[in-house]
Design an enzyme around this catalytic site. Structure first.
Site, PDB file in Angstrom:
ATOM      1  N   THR A 256     -34.624 -10.724 -81.177  1.00 51.91           N
ATOM      2  CA  THR A 256     -34.368  -9.327 -81.512  1.00 51.91           C
ATOM      3  C   THR A 256     -33.484  -8.703 -80.434  1.00 51.91           C
ATOM      4  OG1 THR A 256     -36.496  -9.108 -82.614  1.00 51.91           O
ATOM      5  CG2 THR A 256     -35.463  -7.072 -81.880  1.00 51.91           C
TER       6      THR A 256
ATOM      7  N   ALA B 161     -32.137 -11.315 -73.550  1.00 49.32           N
ATOM      8  CA  ALA B 161     -32.964 -11.037 -72.374  1.00 49.32           C
ATOM      9  C   ALA B 161     -32.547  -9.709 -71.770  1.00 49.32           C
ATOM     10  CB  ALA B 161     -32.821 -12.149 -71.342  1.00 49.32           C
ATOM     11  N   ASP B 162     -33.479  -9.090 -71.048  1.00 47.27           N
ATOM     12  CA  ASP B 162     -33.192  -7.856 -70.315  1.00 47.27           C
ATOM     13  C   ASP B 162     -32.865  -8.141 -68.857  1.00 47.27           C
ATOM     14  OD1 ASP B 162     -33.781  -6.263 -72.598  1.00 47.27           O
ATOM     15  OD2 ASP B 162     -35.904  -6.540 -72.186  1.00 47.27           O
TER      16      ASP B 162
ATOM     17  N   LYS C  49     -38.185  -9.798 -70.976  1.00 45.26           N
ATOM     18  CA  LYS C  49     -37.793  -9.439 -72.334  1.00 45.26           C
ATOM     19  C   LYS C  49     -38.698  -8.322 -72.817  1.00 45.26           C
ATOM     20  CE  LYS C  49     -37.150 -12.628 -75.289  1.00 45.26           C
ATOM     21  NZ  LYS C  49     -36.004 -11.782 -75.728  1.00 45.26           N
ATOM     22  N   GLY C  50     -38.277  -7.645 -73.874  1.00 44.37           N
ATOM     23  CA  GLY C  50     -39.112  -6.627 -74.481  1.00 44.37           C
ATOM     24  C   GLY C  50     -38.508  -5.248 -74.519  1.00 44.37           C
TER      25      GLY C  50
ATOM     26  N   GLU D 225     -41.664 -12.442 -79.740  1.00 42.47           N
ATOM     27  CA  GLU D 225     -40.622 -13.281 -79.144  1.00 42.47           C
ATOM     28  C   GLU D 225     -41.233 -14.413 -78.326  1.00 42.47           C
ATOM     29  OE1 GLU D 225     -37.140  -9.851 -78.794  1.00 42.47           O
ATOM     30  OE2 GLU D 225     -38.478 -10.226 -77.102  1.00 42.47           O
TER      31      GLU D 225
ATOM     32  N   LYS E 246     -27.048  -8.850 -67.407  1.00 40.77           N
ATOM     33  CA  LYS E 246     -28.482  -9.137 -67.438  1.00 40.77           C
ATOM     34  C   LYS E 246     -28.921 -10.048 -66.290  1.00 40.77           C
ATOM     35  CE  LYS E 246     -29.038  -6.762 -71.210  1.00 40.77           C
ATOM     36  NZ  LYS E 246     -27.650  -6.416 -71.547  1.00 40.77           N
TER      37      LYS E 246
END
Length: 214
Positions: A28, A82-83, A93-94, A102, A120
């Site tokens: 996502t 990924a963040d 992540k999230g 995920e 990132k």
């Protein structure tokens, strides 16, 4: 080079890893938004498992077959964004509030591939660390966690509250263990190095490929 270009080249490189007949997990987020049409354009016969309603709807609109995750226990490949990506391969992540699903999908896959633009990559992980919390006993969970803010977004597709841990994240091993031990924490957004097989990072119009030594 802008971030969208880097996201696109990373996503298109990942799409080439998908082979006919595979069962594929789809993540996502904004980078995955470039992945879906890149996979669909290849015209492969694959079955997908989506980590969010948004991804599922987008995949179906592109003509991709999407299976019910409750009925699948194995994937050949999962691809997600990924963040934060640290040098030691710890990943956060999230940001899109889908980290529980995920992480489940990543654990189902023989290979979990992370795609991201160069922004990132970080020297070390830092707050916020996404959390998914049970509604039941929420006040107590927040008391135990202390340094947490509720995100003020809709509940997760599974009816849980989305929040962010705002404390020190420089020791992800111990932080992940602690967060996972707190009653009421459904899942956190810390992904250990062992979960990821390959990282594709867009840098300009090229892709940096990182492969974990087994």
């Amino acid at each position: 080079m802008d971030q969208d270009t880097e996201k696109r080249v990373a996503a298109e490189a990942a799409a080439l890893l998908v082979e006919d007949g595979m069962h594929v997990g789809l993540g996502t987020g904004s980078t995955v938004a470039f992945l879906l049409p890149a996979i669909a354009a290849r015209g492969l016969n694959i079955t997908c498992v989506a980590t969010s309603v948004r991804t599922e709807d987008a995949a179906r609109e592109l003509g991709m077959k999407v299976a019910n995750a409750a009925e699948v226990n194995h994937l050949d490949l999962a691809i997600d964004g990924a963040d934060q990506i640290a040098p030691d391969w710890w990943i956060v992540k999230g940001g899109g509030a889908a980290h529980t699903r995920e992480k489940i999908v990543a654990s189902m896959a023989d290979r979990f591939v992370v795609i991201a633009d160069s922004s990132k990559t970080v020297d070390g992980l830092h707050a916020p660390i996404p959390l998914e919390l049970l509604q039941y006993g929420l006040a107590n969970t927040l008391r135990l966690l202390d340094d947490v803010t509720l995100r003020g977004v809709p509940d997760s597709p599974d009816g849980n509250v989305i929040a962010d841990y705002q404390g020190d994240a420089s020791d992800p091993v111990n932080l992940a263990a602690w967060l996972g031990s707190v009653p009421g924490v459904v899942e956190h957004g810390l992904f250990p190095p062992s979960m990821t097989s390959e990282i594709l990072i867009g840098r300009g119009d090229a892709v940096e490929r990182l492969t974990r030594a087994i």
